[in-house]
Design a protein around this motif. Structure first.
Motif, PDB file in Angstrom:
ATOM      1  N   ASN A 171      12.245 -20.729  51.308  1.00 19.55           N
ATOM      2  CA  ASN A 171      11.380 -19.719  50.678  1.00 19.55           C
ATOM      3  C   ASN A 171      11.912 -18.294  50.775  1.00 19.55           C
ATOM      4  N   THR A 229      12.877 -11.558  48.725  1.00 22.98           N
ATOM      5  CA  THR A 229      12.289 -11.701  50.054  1.00 22.98           C
ATOM      6  C   THR A 229      13.266 -11.248  51.133  1.00 22.98           C
ATOM      7  N   GLU A 243       4.599 -15.643  50.630  1.00 23.64           N
ATOM      8  CA  GLU A 243       5.835 -16.114  50.004  1.00 23.64           C
ATOM      9  C   GLU A 243       6.622 -17.004  50.961  1.00 23.64           C
ATOM     10  N   LEU A 296       3.272 -18.271  47.199  1.00 30.04           N
ATOM     11  CA  LEU A 296       3.269 -17.147  46.259  1.00 30.04           C
ATOM     12  C   LEU A 296       4.461 -17.243  45.317  1.00 30.04           C
ATOM     13  N   GLU A 297       4.230 -16.891  44.065  1.00 26.43           N
ATOM     14  CA  GLU A 297       5.316 -16.809  43.083  1.00 26.43           C
ATOM     15  C   GLU A 297       5.374 -15.390  42.548  1.00 26.43           C
ATOM     16  N   ARG A 298       6.567 -14.822  42.509  1.00 30.17           N
ATOM     17  CA  ARG A 298       6.754 -13.475  41.953  1.00 30.17           C
ATOM     18  C   ARG A 298       7.207 -13.575  40.501  1.00 30.17           C
ATOM     19  N   VAL A 324       2.398 -11.053  40.584  1.00 29.08           N
ATOM     20  CA  VAL A 324       2.474 -12.205  41.479  1.00 29.08           C
ATOM     21  C   VAL A 324       1.343 -13.171  41.150  1.00 29.08           C
TER      22      VAL A 324
END
Length: 374
Positions: free
Chosen positions: A24, A29, A353, A358-360, A366
């Protein structure tokens, strides 16, 4: 960290590699973690607790021996890992949104400092398309440009062959030890000796369909402009052109017969504003004003930012989760709705995330990844 030649220590390089190979953790990130904790080692130490607060029982951090094995694999192949900010890291790639923090490079990494032009196109290219791509690459190379492409059959391979004498770089969708397609193995070996081959993917990684857009993003990101020689509608080359356009790169297209489906994509690009291109002069003339005027370079491994804000509470986390759903929502809207400090929201999103929840999306939006296991 700027592109002036600062070099990571080997301990830092191992920590960076371990962090980017963690479950992830992607480039965005990675940057958030470095900027918050100041170093990759500190970020690695904080990951388990961050993921737990985001709702995950554990996070997959690769063991030290796995990282050592990848470094040894690179050494056996004559490759090494180049970090953003080091002299050999492609200067324009360092300035895209979320650049890969490390790339594996085999060959002559110093070539990646030269101004680059990407040439892409159809795999099932016509003979005239292949001839033109090779000629464009040769002529642009003679004018001092590094020729970049994705080592696919057809136009990509022709562009690499045209740039071999002056300098060419191939971007891989898999690990450096997994060249694709097999028919270009000999070309891959030659570029690895005379040019440069690079990837953000781990050693041992066999490319999948979803990896090719990531490769295309690097192809577009390292270059001042991207030339599409032949491309059908709905082709990967058009994805590369869209990515290049989003990055503010120049997009060039070679026109073709309306009767040839391999020209449908390039002709449409010209209708949509791409620069009509018939020879290397068209490309060099358009790029010339951009040379020597790069935008400010992004930084990595900066001091932690905004840490004066109080740590988020469980109630803060609940409010953010309540505001999120499967439909993308802009971060500014979440801030306005929850009243949180930006640093508090940033940390909560980072926790989610890392927990894989979570997806950006592009543009600062988001969304929540819903658990459909039950």
């Amino acid at each position: 960290m700027s592109g002036t030649g600062r070099r990571l220590s080997e301990r830092q390089r191992r920590a960076w590699l371990r962090l980017i190979r963690t479950e992830n953790v992607g480039p965005a990130t990675f940057r958030d973690l470095i900027n918050r904790f100041g170093s990759a080692e500190a970020a690695l130490a904080a990951l388990p607790e961050l993921a737990r607060k985001g709702g995950a029982r554990r996070i997959g951090i690769p063991p030290e021996d796995e990282i050592e094995a990848e470094l040894e694999a690179a050494g056996r192949l004559g490759a090494r890992f180049v970090a953003i900010g080091e002299a050999e890291y492609p200067p324009l790639l360092a300035r895209v949104d979320h650049p890969p923090p490390l790339i594996a490079v085999k060959g002559r990494p110093e070539l990646l400092r030269a101004p680059a032009v990407a040439i892409v196109g159809a795999r099932n290219a016509s003979l005239s398309g292949i001839k033109l791509a090779r000629r464009l690459a040769t002529q642009l190379g003679q004018q001092g440009f590094l020729i970049v492409s994705g080592l696919a059959r057809g136009i990509d391979a022709a562009a690499h062959r045209g740039g071999l004498e002056t300098g060419t770089a191939a971007v891989m969708a898999g690990g450096l030890d997994r060249p694709y397609p097999p028919e270009n193995d000999a070309l891959f070996a030659e570029i690895g000796e005379r040019g440069a081959v690079l990837t953000e993917m781990p050693f041992g990684w066999t490319p999948r369909a979803r990896d090719f857009p990531r490769r295309n993003r690097i192809v577009a990101g390292v270059a001042y402009g991207l030339v599409v020689v032949e491309a059908a509608d709905r082709s990967g080359s058009l994805i590369s052109a869209r990515l290049a356009n989003e990055m503010g790169r120049l997009v060039f297209a070679v026109p073709g017969s309306p009767l040839d489906p391999r020209a449908a994509g390039t002709n449409r690009l010209i209708k949509d504003g791409a620069i009509l291109t018939t020879d290397a002069g068209d490309v060099a003339e358009a790029i010339a004003p951009l040379l020597g005027r790069p935008p400010p370079e992004r930084q990595m491994e900066e001091p932690p930012d905004d840490l004066a804000a109080p740590a988020p509470s469980d109630d803060d986390r609940s409010r953010v989760l309540e505001a999120l759903g499967p439909t993308p929502v802009h971060i500014d809207e979440i801030l306005q709705h929850t009243g949180l400090h930006p640093a508090q929201l940033s940390l909560i999103l980072l926790e989610l995330e890392l927990a894989g929840r979570l997806e950006r999306h592009s543009g600062g939006s988001v969304s929540l990844l819903l658990d459909d296991s039950g």
